[in-house]
Design a protein around this motif. Structure first.
Motif, PDB file in Angstrom:
ATOM      1  N   UNK A 120       1.389  -1.181  -0.069  1.00 60.34           N
ATOM      2  CA  UNK A 120      -0.059  -0.186   0.064  1.00 60.34           C
ATOM      3  C   UNK A 120       0.618   1.362  -0.014  1.00 60.34           C
ATOM      4  N   UNK A 121       2.191   1.289   0.753  1.00 65.35           N
ATOM      5  CA  UNK A 121       3.427   1.988   0.333  1.00 65.35           C
ATOM      6  C   UNK A 121       4.114   2.671  -1.406  1.00 65.35           C
ATOM      7  N   UNK A 122       3.595   1.905  -1.990  1.00 65.22           N
ATOM      8  CA  UNK A 122       4.281   1.676  -2.297  1.00 65.22           C
ATOM      9  C   UNK A 122       3.749   1.733  -3.940  1.00 65.22           C
ATOM     10  N   UNK A 123       5.107   2.344  -5.030  1.00 66.89           N
ATOM     11  CA  UNK A 123       3.704   2.794  -6.455  1.00 66.89           C
ATOM     12  C   UNK A 123       3.287   1.881  -7.345  1.00 66.89           C
ATOM     13  N   UNK A 124       4.275   0.762  -7.309  1.00 61.24           N
ATOM     14  CA  UNK A 124       4.161  -0.057  -8.331  1.00 61.24           C
ATOM     15  C   UNK A 124       4.957  -1.637  -7.566  1.00 61.24           C
ATOM     16  N   UNK A 125       4.572  -2.812  -8.046  1.00 65.86           N
ATOM     17  CA  UNK A 125       5.252  -3.647  -7.610  1.00 65.86           C
ATOM     18  C   UNK A 125       5.835  -4.984  -8.646  1.00 65.86           C
ATOM     19  N   UNK A 126       6.364  -5.597  -7.544  1.00 67.47           N
ATOM     20  CA  UNK A 126       7.321  -6.525  -8.997  1.00 67.47           C
ATOM     21  C   UNK A 126       7.888  -7.763  -8.189  1.00 67.47           C
ATOM     22  N   UNK A 127       7.328  -8.615  -8.665  1.00 64.09           N
ATOM     23  CA  UNK A 127       7.686  -9.462  -7.985  1.00 64.09           C
ATOM     24  C   UNK A 127       8.816 -11.066  -8.618  1.00 64.09           C
ATOM     25  N   UNK A 128      10.024 -10.850  -8.321  1.00 62.84           N
ATOM     26  CA  UNK A 128      11.177 -11.795  -8.610  1.00 62.84           C
ATOM     27  C   UNK A 128      10.719 -13.666  -8.924  1.00 62.84           C
ATOM     28  N   UNK A 129      10.353 -14.286  -9.875  1.00 62.58           N
ATOM     29  CA  UNK A 129       9.939 -15.281 -10.167  1.00 62.58           C
ATOM     30  C   UNK A 129      11.129 -16.531 -10.017  1.00 62.58           C
ATOM     31  N   UNK A 130      10.742 -17.498  -9.501  1.00 62.83           N
ATOM     32  CA  UNK A 130      12.015 -18.414 -10.080  1.00 62.83           C
ATOM     33  C   UNK A 130      11.117 -19.735 -10.413  1.00 62.83           C
ATOM     34  N   UNK A 131      11.064 -21.095 -10.365  1.00 61.06           N
ATOM     35  CA  UNK A 131      10.048 -22.333 -10.050  1.00 61.06           C
ATOM     36  C   UNK A 131      11.121 -22.241  -9.213  1.00 61.06           C
ATOM     37  N   UNK A 132      10.239 -23.208  -8.228  1.00 61.64           N
ATOM     38  CA  UNK A 132       9.694 -23.863  -7.175  1.00 61.64           C
ATOM     39  C   UNK A 132      11.533 -24.792  -6.328  1.00 61.64           C
ATOM     40  N   UNK A 133      11.534 -25.586  -7.959  1.00 61.62           N
ATOM     41  CA  UNK A 133      12.435 -26.512  -7.585  1.00 61.62           C
ATOM     42  C   UNK A 133      13.582 -25.814  -7.889  1.00 61.62           C
ATOM     43  N   UNK A 134      14.167 -24.698  -8.677  1.00 65.96           N
ATOM     44  CA  UNK A 134      15.174 -23.932  -8.634  1.00 65.96           C
ATOM     45  C   UNK A 134      15.370 -22.965  -7.077  1.00 65.96           C
ATOM     46  N   UNK A 135      13.745 -23.099  -6.712  1.00 63.92           N
ATOM     47  CA  UNK A 135      14.586 -21.924  -5.581  1.00 63.92           C
ATOM     48  C   UNK A 135      14.393 -23.021  -4.057  1.00 63.92           C
ATOM     49  N   UNK A 136      14.618 -23.888  -4.266  1.00 63.14           N
ATOM     50  CA  UNK A 136      14.578 -25.132  -3.345  1.00 63.14           C
ATOM     51  C   UNK A 136      16.236 -25.272  -3.150  1.00 63.14           C
ATOM     52  N   UNK A 137      16.319 -25.252  -4.143  1.00 65.19           N
ATOM     53  CA  UNK A 137      17.486 -26.301  -4.864  1.00 65.19           C
ATOM     54  C   UNK A 137      18.624 -24.703  -4.276  1.00 65.19           C
ATOM     55  N   UNK A 138      18.606 -23.389  -4.681  1.00 63.21           N
ATOM     56  CA  UNK A 138      18.807 -22.474  -4.199  1.00 63.21           C
ATOM     57  C   UNK A 138      19.055 -22.091  -2.669  1.00 63.21           C
ATOM     58  N   UNK A 139      17.413 -22.149  -2.002  1.00 61.00           N
ATOM     59  CA  UNK A 139      17.801 -21.855   0.049  1.00 61.00           C
ATOM     60  C   UNK A 139      18.912 -22.876   0.173  1.00 61.00           C
TER      61      UNK A 139
END
Length: 192
Positions: A120-139
């Motif tokens: 609510x406090x920003x003018x525009x929103x940006x999502x950084x998207x990566x596939x779930x398996x890649x996210x799990x691997x990185x984490x």
């Protein structure tokens, strides 16, 4: 000044995109880092958390994170109470930070941009998207946590699909599309 809200799931690359924005001259407020600082240094947060959980919630080193976690783990009501204490203070801190910025763009990085209400406090929103398996691997490579713990954390947050639907812009960090051109195009789009 245009305020950008950056979000994405665990391991999506929010911090990498935030760093690329910073390198491009866009100041970025890291909500997670600042909220940790505020929980130790804000008299308002300290007073309210102490009233809620008692004086043992703070030690001489600051907030007792393990004790706080024991109170809010599997207790959604207490988690909401803690969020209602911390999020408004982070929001006030961010608003004061924005007033000190002089560039045409600035940003806030927050994994919980929508859940916290920071959107609510920003003018525009940006999502950084990566596939779930890649996210799990990185984490798994980055954190000292088990796959089960990472999946539990992923499942405790808003789904990527919902974040993507609610976001104005999406940057794909899927190891197929280069990030730098996407960040450059975003900045160009917002400044035009």
């Amino acid at each position: 000044m245009i305020k950008i809200g950056i979000t994405g799931g665990i391991g999506s690359g929010k911090s990498v995109v935030a760093s690329l924005l910073t390198l491009s001259g866009v100041p970025v407020y890291i909500a997670d880092k600042e909220s940790k600082w505020l929980t130790n240094n804000s008299p308002v947060i300290r007073e309210k958390l102490t009233a809620l959980f008692g004086p043992a919630i703070y030690t001489s080193e600051g907030l007792d994170k393990k004790l706080l976690a024991s109170h809010i783990f599997n207790n959604p009501e207490q988690l909401q109470q803690v969020n209602r204490i911390i999020h408004p203070e982070v929001n006030r801190h961010f608003s004061a930070w924005v007033k000190r910025q002089t560039s045409p763009l600035c940003a806030i990085e927050s994994a919980i941009l929508f859940e916290s209400g920071f959107y609510k406090t920003v003018d525009t929103s940006l999502m950084v998207y990566a596939p779930k398996e890649l996210r799990i691997k990185r984490a798994l490579e980055r954190d000292s946590a088990s796959r089960e713990e990472i999946e539990r954390r992923i499942n405790s947050q808003m789904s990527d699909e919902e974040k993507k639907d609610r976001s104005d812009h999406v940057i794909y960090n899927d190891n197929r599309q280069a990030l730098i051109p996407q960040v450059g195009q975003l900045i160009e789009c917002l400044l035009s």
